[in-house]
Design a protein around this motif. Structure first.
Motif, PDB file in Angstrom:
ATOM      1  N   ASP A 188     -23.841  22.472   3.295  1.00 19.77           N
ATOM      2  CA  ASP A 188     -24.282  23.737   3.879  1.00 19.77           C
ATOM      3  C   ASP A 188     -25.701  24.078   3.452  1.00 19.77           C
ATOM      4  N   LYS A 189     -26.003  23.874   2.163  1.00 16.17           N
ATOM      5  CA  LYS A 189     -27.342  24.199   1.663  1.00 16.17           C
ATOM      6  C   LYS A 189     -28.393  23.250   2.240  1.00 16.17           C
ATOM      7  N   LEU A 190     -28.052  21.976   2.342  1.00 17.93           N
ATOM      8  CA  LEU A 190     -28.998  21.016   2.901  1.00 17.93           C
ATOM      9  C   LEU A 190     -29.205  21.244   4.388  1.00 17.93           C
ATOM     10  N   ARG A 191     -28.124  21.523   5.095  1.00 14.86           N
ATOM     11  CA  ARG A 191     -28.233  21.773   6.533  1.00 14.86           C
ATOM     12  C   ARG A 191     -29.113  22.995   6.780  1.00 14.86           C
ATOM     13  N   GLN A 192     -28.924  24.033   5.980  1.00 16.15           N
ATOM     14  CA  GLN A 192     -29.763  25.225   6.113  1.00 16.15           C
ATOM     15  C   GLN A 192     -31.215  24.896   5.800  1.00 16.15           C
ATOM     16  N   ALA A 193     -31.434  24.031   4.810  1.00 17.03           N
ATOM     17  CA  ALA A 193     -32.797  23.638   4.446  1.00 17.03           C
ATOM     18  C   ALA A 193     -33.486  22.920   5.601  1.00 17.03           C
ATOM     19  N   PHE A 194     -32.761  22.029   6.284  1.00 20.21           N
ATOM     20  CA  PHE A 194     -33.332  21.335   7.430  1.00 20.21           C
ATOM     21  C   PHE A 194     -33.598  22.300   8.581  1.00 20.21           C
ATOM     22  N   ASN A 207     -34.235  25.375   8.428  1.00 20.93           N
ATOM     23  CA  ASN A 207     -35.299  26.327   8.080  1.00 20.93           C
ATOM     24  C   ASN A 207     -36.616  25.646   7.735  1.00 20.93           C
ATOM     25  N   PHE A 208     -36.700  24.337   8.037  1.00 17.96           N
ATOM     26  CA  PHE A 208     -37.946  23.570   7.889  1.00 17.96           C
ATOM     27  C   PHE A 208     -38.366  23.340   6.442  1.00 17.96           C
ATOM     28  N   GLN A 209     -37.427  23.443   5.493  1.00 15.82           N
ATOM     29  CA  GLN A 209     -37.785  23.106   4.122  1.00 15.82           C
ATOM     30  C   GLN A 209     -38.045  21.602   4.000  1.00 15.82           C
ATOM     31  N   TYR A 210     -37.473  20.851   4.920  1.00 22.49           N
ATOM     32  CA  TYR A 210     -37.771  19.423   5.040  1.00 22.49           C
ATOM     33  C   TYR A 210     -38.146  19.165   6.490  1.00 22.49           C
ATOM     34  N   VAL A 211     -39.197  18.392   6.712  1.00 21.66           N
ATOM     35  CA  VAL A 211     -39.662  18.098   8.062  1.00 21.66           C
ATOM     36  C   VAL A 211     -39.727  16.583   8.244  1.00 21.66           C
ATOM     37  N   PRO A 212     -39.822  16.106   9.487  1.00 20.17           N
ATOM     38  CA  PRO A 212     -39.853  14.660   9.734  1.00 20.17           C
ATOM     39  C   PRO A 212     -40.871  13.931   8.856  1.00 20.17           C
ATOM     40  N   GLY A 213     -40.388  12.859   8.243  1.00 25.46           N
ATOM     41  CA  GLY A 213     -41.228  12.052   7.370  1.00 25.46           C
ATOM     42  C   GLY A 213     -41.076  12.359   5.894  1.00 25.46           C
ATOM     43  N   ASP A 214     -40.514  13.529   5.562  1.00 24.27           N
ATOM     44  CA  ASP A 214     -40.286  13.861   4.150  1.00 24.27           C
ATOM     45  C   ASP A 214     -39.291  12.886   3.535  1.00 24.27           C
ATOM     46  N   ARG A 215     -39.554  12.503   2.281  1.00 32.71           N
ATOM     47  CA  ARG A 215     -38.655  11.599   1.562  1.00 32.71           C
ATOM     48  C   ARG A 215     -38.140  12.284   0.303  1.00 32.71           C
ATOM     49  N   PHE A 216     -36.949  11.909  -0.108  1.00 27.82           N
ATOM     50  CA  PHE A 216     -36.366  12.463  -1.326  1.00 27.82           C
ATOM     51  C   PHE A 216     -35.260  11.543  -1.808  1.00 27.82           C
ATOM     52  N   SER A 217     -34.872  11.734  -3.058  1.00 30.69           N
ATOM     53  CA  SER A 217     -33.806  10.926  -3.648  1.00 30.69           C
ATOM     54  C   SER A 217     -32.578  11.782  -3.901  1.00 30.69           C
ATOM     55  N   GLU A 218     -31.452  11.128  -4.106  1.00 33.97           N
ATOM     56  CA  GLU A 218     -30.219  11.851  -4.409  1.00 33.97           C
ATOM     57  C   GLU A 218     -30.356  12.619  -5.721  1.00 33.97           C
ATOM     58  N   SER A 219     -31.050  12.028  -6.674  1.00 32.83           N
ATOM     59  CA  SER A 219     -31.209  12.697  -7.965  1.00 32.83           C
ATOM     60  C   SER A 219     -32.055  13.958  -7.835  1.00 32.83           C
ATOM     61  N   ASN A 241     -46.635  23.794   8.393  1.00 29.64           N
ATOM     62  CA  ASN A 241     -47.009  25.179   8.105  1.00 29.64           C
ATOM     63  C   ASN A 241     -45.800  26.091   8.030  1.00 29.64           C
ATOM     64  N   ALA A 242     -44.700  25.690   8.686  1.00 28.75           N
ATOM     65  CA  ALA A 242     -43.489  26.513   8.687  1.00 28.75           C
ATOM     66  C   ALA A 242     -42.639  26.313   7.448  1.00 28.75           C
ATOM     67  N   LYS A 243     -43.003  25.337   6.611  1.00 28.21           N
ATOM     68  CA  LYS A 243     -42.167  25.005   5.470  1.00 28.21           C
ATOM     69  C   LYS A 243     -42.206  26.083   4.397  1.00 28.21           C
ATOM     70  N   PRO A 244     -41.048  26.638   4.002  1.00 25.32           N
ATOM     71  CA  PRO A 244     -40.983  27.548   2.871  1.00 25.32           C
ATOM     72  C   PRO A 244     -40.795  26.753   1.584  1.00 25.32           C
ATOM     73  N   LYS A 245     -40.490  27.431   0.509  1.00 26.10           N
ATOM     74  CA  LYS A 245     -40.267  26.728  -0.746  1.00 26.10           C
ATOM     75  C   LYS A 245     -38.985  25.911  -0.682  1.00 26.10           C
TER      76      LYS A 245
END
Length: 227
Positions: free
Chosen positions: A12-18, A20-32, A217-221
Motif C-alpha cells: 500500500d505504501k509503495l503503491r501510493q508512492a508510485f 504520487n510520483f515519489q518514484y518516476v520512470p528510470g528510478d532505481r532502488f534496492s530491497e534494503s 518536478n512533481a516528485k515529493p520527498k
C-alpha cells in the motif's frame, strides 16, 4: 504483525508512492533501501515488490536491484477508451432512473458550486476527480460495471494524477463535471455522453503531453517509515 499484513502494508505504501510520483520512470532502488525507509524486514518488502512487478510498475534487474518502468501511453490510451465506454453505458442507465436526482445529489453538492467554494489543492482535486467517475459508475446501479471500472481506475491512476500537475486543469475539471451533471439532471443522455467523452479524451491527451522533466518536478520527498 503477521507477515501477510506487513506485505500488504508495504504494498500500500509503495503503491501510493508510485501514484504520487515519489518514484518516476528510470528510478532505481534496492530491497534494503525500501526496507530501511519502511522500517520492515526484507520478506514483506520483497513480496510487495513482486506484486508491483506483476502489475507492471517495476522490473527487477539482476544484481542491480529494481527499476521503475517507463509509462506505456499506448496501453493507457486503450484503457481510457474502455473507461469511456463504461461511463457512457452508466449514463444510459442513469437517465432512465426514476430517482436520478437522489442518486446524483452528493455529486452535485460537490461539483456544482460557486467559484469561491471550489477546492484549489491539486492533490485533493485529483482525488475527488477520480471519485467523481467512480461514484458516477456506482450511481448507475450496475455493480459489475462499477467493479471493472474501479480496476481500470487503479491501473490508470498514475497517469491521471499527472493531469493535475497543471493548475488550470482544476477549474476546467469543475466546469466539465458540472456540465455533465446538469445534462444528466435534464435527462439529456446524448449531451451527457458527448460531454463525458470529450472530458475523458481531453484528460487523456493532457497526460500524453507530460514529459519526464515534469514528472521529476512533481516528485515529493521519499517514503516515510511505517508507523
Amino acid at each position: 504483525m503477521a507477515p501477510t499484513s506487513l506485505a500488504n502494508m508495504a504494498y500500500d505504501k509503495l503503491r501510493q508512492a508510485f501514484d504520487n510520483f515519489q518514484y518516476v520512470p528510470g528510478d532505481r532502488f534496492s530491497e534494503s533501501e525500501i526496507g530501511a525507509q519502511l522500517g520492515m524486514s526484507r520478506t514483506p518488502v520483497r513480496e510487495a515488490l513482486v506484486r508491483l512487478q506483476r502489475e507492471g510498475y517495476i522490473s527487477v534487474m539482476p544484481k542491480m536491484g529494481w527499476v521503475v518502468n517507463s509509462i506505456d501511453f499506448a496501453v493507457f490510451e486503450q484503457l481510457y477508451d474502455v473507461r469511456a465506454v463504461l461511463e457512457c453505458a452508466a449514463v444510459d442507465l442513469l437517465v432512465v432512473a426514476p430517482d436520478l436526482e437522489q442518486r446524483l445529489a452528493a455529486l452535485c453538492a460537490l461539483w456544482c458550486v460557486p467559484l469561491q467554494e471550489r477546492l484549489t489543492d491539486q492533490h485533493a482535486v485529483s482525488h475527488i476527480d477520480e471519485r467523481f467517475h467512480i461514484d458516477l459508475m456506482e450511481a448507475s446501479g450496475n455493480l459489475e460495471m462499477a467493479r471493472i471500472h474501479r480496476d481500470i481506475t487503479d491501473r490508470i491512476r498514475i497517469v491521471r494524477r499527472l493531469e493535475f500537475t497543471r493548475n488550470y486543469r482544476i477549474d476546467v475539471t469543475y466546469d466539465e463535471h458540472s456540465r455533465i451533471l446538469r445534462a444528466l439532471l435534464q435527462h439529456d443522455g446524448l449531451q451527457a455522453k458527448v460531454l463525458l467523452q470529450k472530458h475523458i479524451r481531453v484528460s487523456r491527451d493532457e497526460v500524453k503531453n507530460i514529459t519526464l522533466h515534469t514528472l521529476q518536478n512533481a516528485k515529493p520527498k521519499r517514503l516515510e517509515a511505517a508507523a
